[in-house]
Write an enzyme that holds these catalytic residues in place. Structure first.
Site, PDB file in Angstrom:
ATOM      1  N   HIS A  72      77.720  48.409  39.122  1.00  0.00           N
ATOM      2  CA  HIS A  72      78.692  48.024  38.093  1.00  0.00           C
ATOM      3  C   HIS A  72      79.924  48.895  38.199  1.00  0.00           C
ATOM      4  CE1 HIS A  72      76.057  45.462  35.677  1.00  0.00           C
ATOM      5  NE2 HIS A  72      75.095  46.240  36.146  1.00  0.00           N
ATOM      6  N   TYR A 200      77.349  49.398  24.932  1.00  0.00           N
ATOM      7  CA  TYR A 200      76.964  50.259  23.811  1.00  0.00           C
ATOM      8  C   TYR A 200      77.656  49.736  22.557  1.00  0.00           C
ATOM      9  CZ  TYR A 200      75.776  53.882  27.333  1.00  0.00           C
ATOM     10  OH  TYR A 200      75.247  54.588  28.382  1.00  0.00           O
ATOM     11  N   PRO A 292      69.606  60.185  25.369  1.00  0.00           N
ATOM     12  CA  PRO A 292      69.825  59.198  26.425  1.00  0.00           C
ATOM     13  C   PRO A 292      71.200  58.522  26.401  1.00  0.00           C
ATOM     14  CG  PRO A 292      68.272  58.378  24.781  1.00  0.00           C
ATOM     15  CD  PRO A 292      68.516  59.808  24.463  1.00  0.00           C
ATOM     16  N   LYS A 296      72.146  60.552  31.272  1.00  0.00           N
ATOM     17  CA  LYS A 296      72.273  61.703  32.158  1.00  0.00           C
ATOM     18  C   LYS A 296      70.956  62.361  32.578  1.00  0.00           C
ATOM     19  CE  LYS A 296      76.696  61.936  32.569  1.00  0.00           C
ATOM     20  NZ  LYS A 296      76.993  60.924  33.572  1.00  0.00           N
ATOM     21  N   TYR A 384      81.198  60.226  32.598  1.00  0.00           N
ATOM     22  CA  TYR A 384      80.146  59.198  32.588  1.00  0.00           C
ATOM     23  C   TYR A 384      79.712  58.886  34.022  1.00  0.00           C
ATOM     24  CZ  TYR A 384      77.603  55.026  31.075  1.00  0.00           C
ATOM     25  OH  TYR A 384      76.624  54.093  30.834  1.00  0.00           O
TER      26      TYR A 384
HETATM   27  P1  RFL Z   1      59.353  63.681  33.954  1.00  0.00           P
HETATM   28  O1  RFL Z   1      59.779  62.297  34.308  1.00  0.00           O
HETATM   29  O2  RFL Z   1      58.979  63.948  32.551  1.00  0.00           O
HETATM   30  O3  RFL Z   1      58.174  64.077  34.934  1.00  0.00           O
HETATM   31  C1  RFL Z   1      57.403  65.252  34.729  1.00  0.00           C
HETATM   32  C2  RFL Z   1      56.043  65.043  35.346  1.00  0.00           C
HETATM   33  O4  RFL Z   1      55.263  66.231  35.192  1.00  0.00           O
HETATM   34  C3  RFL Z   1      53.956  65.873  34.749  1.00  0.00           C
HETATM   35  N1  RFL Z   1      53.388  67.019  34.012  1.00  0.00           N
HETATM   36  C4  RFL Z   1      52.486  67.866  34.527  1.00  0.00           C
HETATM   37  N2  RFL Z   1      51.887  67.915  35.728  1.00  0.00           N
HETATM   38  C5  RFL Z   1      50.981  68.911  35.943  1.00  0.00           C
HETATM   39  N3  RFL Z   1      50.652  69.830  34.992  1.00  0.00           N
HETATM   40  C6  RFL Z   1      51.241  69.819  33.780  1.00  0.00           C
HETATM   41  N4  RFL Z   1      50.921  70.736  32.846  1.00  0.00           N
HETATM   42  C7  RFL Z   1      52.187  68.806  33.497  1.00  0.00           C
HETATM   43  N5  RFL Z   1      52.945  68.496  32.427  1.00  0.00           N
HETATM   44  C8  RFL Z   1      53.663  67.413  32.749  1.00  0.00           C
HETATM   45  C9  RFL Z   1      54.161  64.636  33.892  1.00  0.00           C
HETATM   46  O5  RFL Z   1      52.981  63.858  33.778  1.00  0.00           O
HETATM   47  C10 RFL Z   1      55.267  63.921  34.665  1.00  0.00           C
HETATM   48  O6  RFL Z   1      54.754  63.026  35.620  1.00  0.00           O
HETATM   49  O7  RFL Z   1      60.507  64.743  34.328  1.00  0.00           O
HETATM   50  P2  RFL Z   1      61.550  64.772  35.536  1.00  0.00           P
HETATM   51  O8  RFL Z   1      60.888  64.493  36.826  1.00  0.00           O
HETATM   52  O9  RFL Z   1      62.341  66.013  35.322  1.00  0.00           O
HETATM   53  O10 RFL Z   1      62.508  63.492  35.266  1.00  0.00           O
HETATM   54  C11 RFL Z   1      63.377  63.452  34.139  1.00  0.00           C
HETATM   55  C12 RFL Z   1      63.578  62.008  33.655  1.00  0.00           C
HETATM   56  O11 RFL Z   1      62.303  61.416  33.493  1.00  0.00           O
HETATM   57  C13 RFL Z   1      64.372  61.912  32.351  1.00  0.00           C
HETATM   58  O12 RFL Z   1      65.416  62.853  32.312  1.00  0.00           O
HETATM   59  C14 RFL Z   1      65.007  60.518  32.129  1.00  0.00           C
HETATM   60  O13 RFL Z   1      64.016  59.534  31.979  1.00  0.00           O
HETATM   61  C15 RFL Z   1      65.920  60.504  30.904  1.00  0.00           C
HETATM   62  N6  RFL Z   1      66.470  59.174  30.612  1.00  0.00           N
HETATM   63  C16 RFL Z   1      67.592  58.702  31.292  1.00  0.00           C
HETATM   64  N7  RFL Z   1      68.150  59.426  32.279  1.00  0.00           N
HETATM   65  C17 RFL Z   1      69.208  58.931  33.006  1.00  0.00           C
HETATM   66  O14 RFL Z   1      69.710  59.623  33.910  1.00  0.00           O
HETATM   67  N8  RFL Z   1      69.727  57.658  32.777  1.00  0.00           N
HETATM   68  C18 RFL Z   1      69.211  56.868  31.798  1.00  0.00           C
HETATM   69  O15 RFL Z   1      69.648  55.720  31.670  1.00  0.00           O
HETATM   70  C19 RFL Z   1      68.117  57.383  30.992  1.00  0.00           C
HETATM   71  N9  RFL Z   1      67.569  56.636  30.026  1.00  0.00           N
HETATM   72  C20 RFL Z   1      65.884  58.382  29.620  1.00  0.00           C
HETATM   73  C21 RFL Z   1      66.463  57.099  29.334  1.00  0.00           C
HETATM   74  C22 RFL Z   1      64.748  58.804  28.902  1.00  0.00           C
HETATM   75  C23 RFL Z   1      64.197  58.000  27.941  1.00  0.00           C
HETATM   76  N10 RFL Z   1      63.028  58.477  27.263  1.00  0.00           N
HETATM   77  C24 RFL Z   1      61.897  57.686  27.012  1.00  0.00           C
HETATM   78  C25 RFL Z   1      62.871  59.878  27.012  1.00  0.00           C
HETATM   79  C26 RFL Z   1      65.929  56.287  28.365  1.00  0.00           C
HETATM   80  C27 RFL Z   1      64.800  56.733  27.655  1.00  0.00           C
HETATM   81  C28 RFL Z   1      64.288  55.812  26.558  1.00  0.00           C
HETATM   82  C1  PHB Z   2      68.670  52.161  30.136  1.00  0.00           C
HETATM   83  O1  PHB Z   2      68.973  51.155  30.817  1.00  0.00           O
HETATM   84  O2  PHB Z   2      67.496  52.438  29.898  1.00  0.00           O
HETATM   85  C2  PHB Z   2      69.755  53.020  29.611  1.00  0.00           C
HETATM   86  C3  PHB Z   2      71.090  52.699  29.847  1.00  0.00           C
HETATM   87  C4  PHB Z   2      72.099  53.517  29.360  1.00  0.00           C
HETATM   88  C5  PHB Z   2      71.763  54.641  28.624  1.00  0.00           C
HETATM   89  C6  PHB Z   2      70.426  54.967  28.406  1.00  0.00           C
HETATM   90  C7  PHB Z   2      69.417  54.145  28.892  1.00  0.00           C
HETATM   91  O3  PHB Z   2      72.739  55.438  28.142  1.00  0.00           O
END
Ligand code: RFL
Ligand code: PHB
Length: 390
Positions: A72, A200, A292, A296, A384
């Site tokens: 995009h 958004y 979120p 980032k 962004y």
């Molecule tokens: P994760 O993905 O949490 O992975 C950590 C892993 O470690 C395991 N673990 C353990 N393993 C062994 N021993 C232990 N004691 C342990 N404790 C935990 C876990 O089971 C897991 O598998 O961290 P990582 O790899 O640093 O990745 C980070 C991302 O997952 C996170 O920042 C993003 O999902 C945030 N996020 C978004 N980020 C973006 O850049 N763009 C987005 O559009 C975006 N949208 C989002 C999001 C996060 C969301 N939620 C649910 C928090 C949207 C949502 C709704």
């Molecule tokens: C998503 O697609 O899950 C999403 C998109 C934009 C955001 C956060 C999450 O800022």
């Protein structure tokens, strides 16, 4: 067992680190607490900065992303029920964004690690780092009730916010910064065609977001109170509330259908400093959480891992600890930039329960200024789209 880098956590950060190290001939072992199915089933991020896209391509996992991901030129913002502002990152920052799911990235990384014979120990319980300030750190863990020991040169703590790595740094050596927001996001995934772009919405009923995963997979979110119960939100109610928060022309374009996932995520800003203690290095959500709104979190996990992999490669290939020594400061510069931006965008787009009329007017003035000022848009686009790596 012995390896060069012991990695705690098999989320995107841990998997990508292992993959990047492998490509330079550096050995690692990943210890993951959950089952493979659980890790693969998590629905999270969806928007990738172009810098992230390039790191994933360099890691050899870009093929499906380039085929199925949707590039995009930017993102829309609507407010006061009528305006639509396009945050044109391509025009103002020269960078596109990629809509491609974290779930798919995780699948691609597991497939790549498996194909290359990567060692990933799933369902590793009681993972515990030891002797992290010595030259001979090690990690103990249990599988099927049996305790094992993994000796390594370095430990990478990639185990997310609730992991074991950050708490194994003494509190006296760690400074943490936190901001908790008084609401969460209720999100659904549905097998319906998404809107053509990510949008958004700041609406008097609360924030909403229309996003996507693929041409037949949509992701939508609405701001909700922290005590929201999923059982109170059957699909019909969700769709009705979502549509009420978008201007009519956009609401009419939203295609509804049964949800295939529904979950609530609280919003939080959190940063731990430093990101290194002895031979333990933190990366991704283990060290920081951003709300979120700025999309980032995953992108920061990737930039941390980019810096950390470069540091390990410089150590093993050139015998230099220069990048290992500067890792924490370098990563934190980017982290704070993203933490500030994510906080700012969250403040701009949500309705706060204690918001006064003054707060509302200044929020709207901020949005109107953004719409009228090319300088303001350029600044938002630069952040962004993602600040460059050092
Ligand atoms: P994760 O993905 O949490 O992975 C950590 C892993 O470690 C395991 N673990 C353990 N393993 C062994 N021993 C232990 N004691 C342990 N404790 C935990 C876990 O089971 C897991 O598998 O961290 P990582 O790899 O640093 O990745 C980070 C991302 O997952 C996170 O920042 C993003 O999902 C945030 N996020 C978004 N980020 C973006 O850049 N763009 C987005 O559009 C975006 N949208 C989002 C999001 C996060 C969301 N939620 C649910 C928090 C949207 C949502 C709704
Ligand atoms: C998503 O697609 O899950 C999403 C998109 C934009 C955001 C956060 C999450 O800022």
């Amino acid at each position: 067992m012995r390896t060069q880098v012991g990695i705690i956590g098999g989320g995107p950060a841990g998997l990508l680190l292992s993959q990047l190290l492998h490509l330079k001939g550096i050995e690692s072992v990943i210890l993951e607490r959950r089952t493979r199915a659980y890790v693969m089933g998590r629905i999270r991020a969806g928007v990738l900065e172009w810098g992230t896209v390039e790191v994933l391509r360099d890691a050899g996992v870009g093929e499906r992303m380039d085929r199925e991901g949707q590039a995009h030129d930017g993102t829309g913002i609507v407010w006061a029920g009528k305006n639509r502002l396009f945050i044109d990152t391509y025009k103002y920052a020269g960078k596109r964004l990629m809509a491609y799911g974290q779930t798919q990235i995780t699948e691609d990384l597991y497939a790549a690690r498996d194909a290359m014979g990567g060692v990933i120990i799933d369902e590793a319980a009681k993972v515990t780092p030891h002797d992290i300030t010595s030259d001979t750190p090690y990690i103990t863990y249990q599988t099927q009730g049996e305790t094992h020991r993994l000796d390594c040169d370095y430990i990478a703590g990639c185990d997310g916010y609730h992991g074991v790595s950050r708490p194994s740094i003494p509190a006296s050596s760690l400074r943490t910064f936190e901001k908790v927001y008084p609401f969460g996001w209720l999100g659904i995934l549905s097998e319906t065609p998404p809107l053509p772009e990510i949008v958004y919405a700041n609406h008097e009923r609360g924030f909403a977001l229309a996003s996507m995963r693929s041409p037949m997979l949509s992701r939508y979110y609405i701001q909700c109170p922290l005590d929201t119960n999923l059982d109170d939100w059957p699909d019909e109610r969700f769709w009705e509330e979502l549509k009420a928060r978008f201007p009519v022309d956009l609401a009419d374009q939203i295609v509804t259908g049964p949800s295939i996932e529904k979950s609530i995520a609280p919003l939080r800003s959190f940063v731990a400093e430093p990101m290194r203690y002895g031979r333990l290095f933190l990366a991704g959500d283990a060290a920081h959480i951003v709300p979120p709104t700025g999309a980032k979190g995953l992108n920061l996990a990737v930039s941390d891992v980019y810096y950390l992999s470069r540091a390990f490669i410089d150590f093993y290939v050139n015998k230099s600890t220069r990048y290992l020594d500067s890792y924490s400061a370098m990563a934190l510069r980017r982290v704070w930039g993203a933490a500030r931006f994510s906080w700012w965008l969250s403040m701009l787009l949500h309705r706060f329960p204690d918001q006064t009329e003054f707060d509302r007017r200044t929020q709207e003035a901020d949005l109107d200024y953004l719409a009228s000022s090319e300088a303001a848009q350029r600044s938002v686009c630069e952040q962004y789209a993602g600040l460059p790596f050092e």
